[in-house]
Design an enzyme around this catalytic site. Structure first.
Site, short mmCIF file in Angstrom:
data_model
loop_
_atom_site.label_atom_id
_atom_site.label_comp_id
_atom_site.label_asym_id
_atom_site.label_seq_id
_atom_site.Cartn_x
_atom_site.Cartn_y
_atom_site.Cartn_z
CD GLU A 162 -1.36 8.23 9.31
OE1 GLU A 162 -1.85 8.28 8.28
OE2 GLU A 162 -1.27 7.37 10.12
CG ASN A 203 1.89 11.72 3.90
OD1 ASN A 203 1.53 12.89 3.52
ND2 ASN A 203 1.08 10.76 4.03
CG HIS A 239 -7.51 12.19 5.34
ND1 HIS A 239 -8.17 11.58 4.40
CD2 HIS A 239 -6.25 11.73 5.39
CE1 HIS A 239 -7.15 10.99 3.56
NE2 HIS A 239 -6.04 10.80 4.46
CD GLU A 268 -2.64 10.00 2.98
OE1 GLU A 268 -1.43 9.45 3.09
OE2 GLU A 268 -3.69 9.39 3.58
CG ASP A 270 -10.74 12.21 2.20
OD1 ASP A 270 -10.17 11.00 2.03
OD2 ASP A 270 -10.42 12.67 3.44
O1 G3I Z 1 -6.12 -6.80 1.55
C1 G3I Z 1 -6.99 -7.23 2.26
C2 G3I Z 1 -8.04 -8.43 1.70
O2 G3I Z 1 -6.96 -9.53 1.38
C3 G3I Z 1 -9.19 -8.57 2.49
O3 G3I Z 1 -9.81 -9.68 2.28
C4 G3I Z 1 -9.96 -7.57 3.06
C5 G3I Z 1 -10.97 -7.82 3.90
O4 G3I Z 1 -10.56 -7.64 5.25
O5 G3I Z 1 -9.05 -6.47 3.78
C6 G3I Z 1 -8.05 -6.24 2.56
O6 G3I Z 1 -7.14 -5.00 3.29
C7 G3I Z 1 -7.87 -3.74 3.49
C8 G3I Z 1 -6.97 -2.77 2.71
O7 G3I Z 1 -7.65 -1.32 3.07
C9 G3I Z 1 -6.92 -3.23 1.15
O8 G3I Z 1 -8.27 -2.88 0.56
C10 G3I Z 1 -7.93 -3.49 4.86
O9 G3I Z 1 -8.91 -4.31 5.58
C11 G3I Z 1 -8.42 -1.95 5.02
O10 G3I Z 1 -8.35 -1.54 6.48
C12 G3I Z 1 -7.49 -0.97 4.33
O11 G3I Z 1 -7.95 0.26 4.38
C13 G3I Z 1 -7.04 1.31 3.82
C14 G3I Z 1 -6.64 2.07 5.27
O12 G3I Z 1 -5.69 3.10 4.61
C15 G3I Z 1 -5.92 1.02 6.08
O13 G3I Z 1 -5.23 2.04 7.18
C16 G3I Z 1 -7.69 2.40 3.23
O14 G3I Z 1 -8.14 1.55 1.92
C17 G3I Z 1 -6.84 3.35 2.87
O15 G3I Z 1 -7.45 4.26 1.87
C18 G3I Z 1 -6.40 4.03 4.04
O16 G3I Z 1 -5.34 5.07 3.66
C19 G3I Z 1 -4.65 5.83 4.59
C20 G3I Z 1 -3.25 6.13 4.21
O17 G3I Z 1 -2.79 4.97 3.80
C21 G3I Z 1 -2.78 6.83 5.26
N1 G3I Z 1 -3.50 7.98 5.76
C22 G3I Z 1 -4.89 7.74 6.19
C23 G3I Z 1 -5.55 6.96 5.11
C24 G3I Z 1 -7.02 6.73 5.22
O18 G3I Z 1 -7.21 5.87 6.53
#
Ligand code: G3I
Length: 351
Positions: A162, A203, A239, A268, A270
Site C-alpha cells: 500500500e 501489493n 477488497h 486479499e 473479499d
Molecule cells: O494482536 C493484538 C492483540 O494483542 C490485542 O489484544 C487485540 C485487541 O486490540 O488486537 C490484536 O491486534 C489486532 C490484529 O488484527 C490481530 O488480530 C488489531 O487490533 C487489528 O487491527 C488487526 O486487524 C488486522 C488489520 O489488517 C490491521 O490493519 C486484520 O485482522 C487484517 O485482516 C487486516 O488485513 C489487511 C491487510 O494486512 C492489508 N490489506 C488490508 C487488509 C484489511 O484491512
C-alpha cells in the site's frame, strides 16, 4: 500444464465473462476433485486464504477446511512487524513458524505478508524519535531478519504494501519521510538478497480497476524493472463492496501488467455488502468473486487467487465497516455460498 488461453477452457471462460455466472449449466462442471483446491488443480492458479492463527489453533473445522480447500496460505497478521518484533530486538517467530509447518504438512505454498507497510508497526518504532539513518538501518535489518528467518520457505512475499495514494502519488509514510521514494527499490533489493527464491510482490487495494492509481503502479513497476530492481509481481488485494460496483475492466488491467512480464495475483479477495444479505446481494457477490478469478485465469502469469478469509465466522470487515459484512465465500457455519460455487465452477471450467 495447459493454461486456459486455448480450447474449451478459454472459450467457456470467455462466455462467462460476457454472459456472467448464470450461463453455467447446473452440475455440468462438478465432477472429480473436491473443494476449491481440487477444482483449481491443473489450472496454473493457486487458490488461497488468509489464515487466522488463533482460529487455526482452536477451531478444528476451520483447520480442516484450510487444509482441504486451499493450496496456498497467507498469515492474516502473524508476519507483520508489530507481531514478529513486538519489542526492539526480541523476535516472536512462533505463530508464523506454526503456519509454515502447517503449510508444509498440507502441501501448501506460503505467501509472506508483509515486510514493509505503514500500518501494524511495533509501537517502539512509532514512539521513538529515530533519525532517518537509524530508520533506514532498522528497515534493512527487519527485512534481512524476517526474509532471512523464512528463507526458502516463502513462495511469494508482499514486500511493500500500500505505498500509493488513490491519485497515484506516494503515500506519506514513515518510510517515505525517512528514506525518500527510493525506499521501495531498496526494500526489494534487500528482500531479494535475503531470499533469492521468493517471488517479490508490490501489493495494494483498489488496484483492480484501470485508474490513476493503477496507472501509477504500471509506470512504477515498469521503471523499477528498467532499473534492475527485482519487482517480480503485482498484487491486487481485491477488497470489493457490491454497493460500489464491480471492476468491469479488471481483465484489461491485469493484462497490461502481464505484458510487462511480471507475475500477477489477487491477494486479499473479499466482496462485502451492506447487511442484511439477500439473494440479489449474494448473487452480485458471487459475480464479484468470479469476475476477478476469470481475469486471473485468462492471463498467462496470474499465479494465485487468495481470499482474505474464507468464512464469515472469522472476518475483519464487520470490525472496520459498520453495518457491512458477509464478505467471504462461506457462511459462519462454514457452509458454501453462491460465491463458493462460482469459484469452484470457474476453476473447473478452466481445466
Ligand atoms: O494482536 C493484538 C492483540 O494483542 C490485542 O489484544 C487485540 C485487541 O486490540 O488486537 C490484536 O491486534 C489486532 C490484529 O488484527 C490481530 O488480530 C488489531 O487490533 C487489528 O487491527 C488487526 O486487524 C488486522 C488489520 O489488517 C490491521 O490493519 C486484520 O485482522 C487484517 O485482516 C487486516 O488485513 C489487511 C491487510 O494486512 C492489508 N490489506 C488490508 C487488509 C484489511 O484491512
Amino acid at each position: 500444464m495447459i493454461r486456459v488461453r486455448t480450447g474449451l477452457g478459454a472459450a467457456a471462460l470467455a462466455a462467462i465473462t460476457v454472459l456472467g455466472v448464470a450461463a453455467l449449466p447446473n452440475g455440468a462442471a462438478v465432477a472429480g476433485d473436491t473443494g476449491l483446491r481440487g477444482a483449481a488443480r491443473g489450472t496454473g492458479v493457486k487458490i488461497g486464504t488468509a489464515v487466522d492463527m488463533n482460529a487455526l489453533a482452536n477451531d478444528a473445522a476451520y483447520k480442516e477446511a484450510v487444509a482441504a480447500e486451499f493450496n496456498t496460505v497467507t498469515p492474516e497478521n502473524v508476519m507483520k512487524w508489530s507481531e514478529v518484533e513486538p519489542t526492539q530486538g526480541t523476535y516472536n517467530w512462533g505463530p508464523a513458524d506454526d503456519l509454515i509447518n502447517f503449510a508444509r504438512r498440507n502441501g501448501q505454498a506460503v505467501r509472506g505478508h508483509t515486510l514493509v507497510w505503514h500500518s501494524q508497526l511495533p509501537s517502539w518504532i512509532n514512539e521513538t524519535d529515530f533519525t532517518k539513518a537509524q530508520l533506514r538501518d532498522l528497515l534493512r535489518r527487519h527485512i534481512f531478519a524476517e526474509a532471512g528467518h523464512f528463507k526458502g520457505k516463502i513462495w511469494a512475499w508482499d514486500v511493500v504494501n500500500e505505498p500509493l495514494n488513490e491519485d497515484g502519488t506516494l503515500r506519506d509514510t514513515i518510510w517515505l519521510r525517512a528514506l525518500g521514494p527510493g525506499y521501495i527499490a531498496d526494500a526489494f533489493r534487500w528482500a531479494h538478497q535475503a531470499d533469492p527464491s521468493a517471488i517479490l510482490f508490490i501489493n495494494d487495494y483498489n488496484a483492480e480497476w484501470l485508474s490513476p492509481k493503477t496507472d501509477a503502479y504500471y509506470q512504477l513497476v515498469k521503471d523499477l524493472r528498467h532499473q534492475g530492481v527485482p519487482v517480480q509481481g503485482f498484487g491486487m488485494q481485491g477488497h470489493l463492496g457490491i454497493q460500489y460496483g464491480l471492476p468491469g475492466d479488471v481483465l484489461e488491467n491485469v493484462r497490461r501488467f502481464d505484458a510487462l512480464g511480471v507475475k500477477t495475483a489477487f491477494t486479499e479477495v473479499d466482496v462485502r455488502m451492506i447487511l442484511p444479505t439477500d439473494q440479489y446481494r449474494t448473487q452480485a457477490q458471487a459475480e464479484g468473486f468470479g469476475l476477478m478469478l476469470r481475469a486471473c485465469l485468462l492471463v498467462k502469469n496470474c499465479i494465485s487467487y487468495t481470499v482474505w478469509g474464507f468464512t464469515d465466522k472469522y472476518n475483519w470487515v464487520p470490525g472496520v465497516f459498520a453495518g457491512e459484512g458477509s464478505a467471504t465465500p462461506m457462511d459462519e457455519q462454514l457452509q458454501p455460498k453462491p460465491a463458493y460455487d462460482t469459484l469452484r465452477e470457474t476453476f473447473l471450467l478452466a481445466r
